[in-house]
Design a protein around this motif. Structure first.
Motif, PDB file in Angstrom:
ATOM      1  N   ASN A 100      32.930   2.565  29.284  1.00 57.96           N
ATOM      2  CA  ASN A 100      34.200   2.275  28.613  1.00 57.96           C
ATOM      3  C   ASN A 100      34.750   0.910  29.030  1.00 57.96           C
ATOM      4  OD1 ASN A 100      34.219   4.716  27.268  1.00 57.96           O
ATOM      5  ND2 ASN A 100      35.665   5.709  28.637  1.00 57.96           N
ATOM      6  N   ILE A 101      34.780   0.656  30.334  1.00 58.06           N
ATOM      7  CA  ILE A 101      35.410  -0.580  30.824  1.00 58.06           C
ATOM      8  C   ILE A 101      34.562  -1.802  30.489  1.00 58.06           C
ATOM      9  CG2 ILE A 101      36.032  -1.861  32.917  1.00 58.06           C
ATOM     10  CD1 ILE A 101      36.925   0.828  34.152  1.00 58.06           C
ATOM     11  N   VAL A 118      37.990   8.600  26.974  1.00 52.40           N
ATOM     12  CA  VAL A 118      38.225   8.791  28.415  1.00 52.40           C
ATOM     13  C   VAL A 118      37.904  10.247  28.753  1.00 52.40           C
ATOM     14  CG1 VAL A 118      39.923   8.672  30.284  1.00 52.40           C
ATOM     15  CG2 VAL A 118      39.971   6.977  28.438  1.00 52.40           C
ATOM     16  N   TYR A 139      40.872  -1.362  33.535  1.00 52.19           N
ATOM     17  CA  TYR A 139      41.237  -0.615  32.326  1.00 52.19           C
ATOM     18  C   TYR A 139      42.264  -1.392  31.497  1.00 52.19           C
ATOM     19  CZ  TYR A 139      39.036   4.001  33.081  1.00 52.19           C
ATOM     20  OH  TYR A 139      38.160   5.039  33.190  1.00 52.19           O
ATOM     21  N   PHE A 160      47.753   7.256  31.580  1.00 52.23           N
ATOM     22  CA  PHE A 160      47.425   5.923  31.046  1.00 52.23           C
ATOM     23  C   PHE A 160      48.639   5.299  30.358  1.00 52.23           C
ATOM     24  CE2 PHE A 160      42.752   4.765  30.991  1.00 52.23           C
ATOM     25  CZ  PHE A 160      42.418   5.606  32.043  1.00 52.23           C
TER      26      PHE A 160
END
Length: 382
Positions: A100-101, A118, A139, A160
């Motif tokens: 993802n990152i 996530v 992130y 988040f």
């Protein structure tokens, strides 16, 4: 995925090919059925032939799945950039933390639409301190301006949002990976005459609560020697909280647990169990609890993010405190104290919850809508 007017090149990025096979298969099947070309970018394992037989292309990704190491992971970002430049997909769907990152950072440079999911926060977030600060900063940069970010539970989404890593507009909630309700059909409850079986299905990591499960087994068996405690899952995982095979063998010799190893199909083990247990420290959306509830089994889980989404206290199972073998033993004792018919009814209530909230069709529909939004002229149909 609905009829398409043009065939999309979809790349799925994840930290293990088995993750796609085990958790994302309904989504992949829907994309293939809609006529899209699907490439899996992941470290290869023995599920690759099965993914290829489905119709996927598989491209090996060299990566370390261990904790965040910004220097090492910069190399991963460059590998992503190379693959994205070669493949030129229309869209990238990503799962797991590093993908993802560092996938998001590489996709932004290549101007390719990127949709992360996530699936959990991982050891870096749980450990706090400097590692958490690094993860938060990464992130924040990676997810800035992405059109959609999927979350598997409300707690992760709220965190988040609170940290300013995503906006309300970006952050969308999914019921985990969804569940195939036909494949994980309700199973007849074990006969009243059989010894009660508790089952934990997880990789053998300390973060999953394995030590607490063993402590609970010792406590419960001192009062209920007939109770059986089974563990199903891989040992010696590449993770700093992994439990080795020798430790597990010691528990077996002590007679406190039965180790079932690993299997391709968990359904027979769930069918034979009276209750499925997951004392994890934190989850994205715990697949094993979703599968167990779908098969009409009561569940016990820690009262932590992820697990909270799946369990209704007193109706479909019981919560226990995190990192407490004593609390877990008390929850197991509550299950043992229930009349046989009440245990079975608790399992049925879990099945009804899965039907209402966790059908895989909900996940496929959400991705269909996301693709329609992020792919220019995608024409994804209904």
């Amino acid at each position: 995925m609905g009829h398409v007017d043009r065939r999309l090149k979809i790349l799925i990025s994840v930290n293990a090919a088995w993750n796609v096979w085990n958790f994302r298969r309904p989504l992949v099947e829907a994309m293939l059925a809609a006529g899209h070309e699907v490439t899996i970018l992941a470290p290869e394992d023995d599920t690759v032939p099965r993914l290829q037989a489905m119709g996927c292309r598989v491209r090996h990704l060299k990566m370390s799945v261990k904790g965040l190491n910004p220097l090492q992971d910069y190399g991963l970002q460059r590998r992503f950039a190379r693959v994205f430049a070669e493949q030129r997909p229309d869209v990238i769907l990503s799962f797991t933390i590093k993908n993802n990152i560092f996938g998001a950072l590489a996709a932004k440079s290549a101007r390719i639409p990127f949709v992360p999911n996530v699936t959990g926060l991982g050891t870096a977030f749980l450990s706090g301190g400097l590692l958490r600060s690094v993860a938060v900063a990464l992130y924040r940069t990676a997810f800035r301006n992405l059109p959609v970010v999927f979350f598997q539970n409300e707690d992760d989404r709220a965190l988040f949002l609170e940290l300013g890593l995503v906006s309300q507009k970006q952050a969308q909630l999914l019921p985990g990976s969804g569940i195939d309700l036909a494949r994980f059909a309700p199973a007849a409850f074990p006969a009243e005459s059989t010894a009660p079986v508790f089952l934990m299905i997880a990789r053998l990591l300390r973060d999953k609560g394995v030590l607490e499960y063993v402590e609970a087994a010792r406590r419960v068996r001192s009062d209920h020697p007939e109770a059986r405690f089974q563990v199903l899952g891989a040992t010696d995982a590449i993770n700093r909280t992994a439990i080795d095979r020798a430790t597990v063998q010691g528990w077996e010799e002590e007679g406190v647990i039965e180790y079932l190893g690993t299997v391709d199909d968990v359904r027979p083990a769930i069918t034979a169990a009276h209750c499925v247990v997951l004392p994890s420290y934190r989850e994205g959306a715990p697949r094993t609890l979703i599968e167990a509830a779908a098969m009409a089994r009561p569940v016990i889980a820690t009262d932590v993010p992820g697990c909270r989404t799946v369990l209704d206290e007193g109706r479909t199972g019981f919560f226990c405190d995190v990192r407490s073998g004593e609390s877990l033993a008390a929850a197991c004792a509550r299950v043992l104290a229930l009349p046989h018919l009440q245990r079975a009814a608790m399992g049925q209530a879990g099945r009804a919850k899965m039907e209402a909230e966790f059908d895989q069709a909900i996940v496929v529909d959400a991705y269909r809508a996301a693709l329609r939004d992020v792919v220019p002229n995608g024409q994804l149909g209904a």
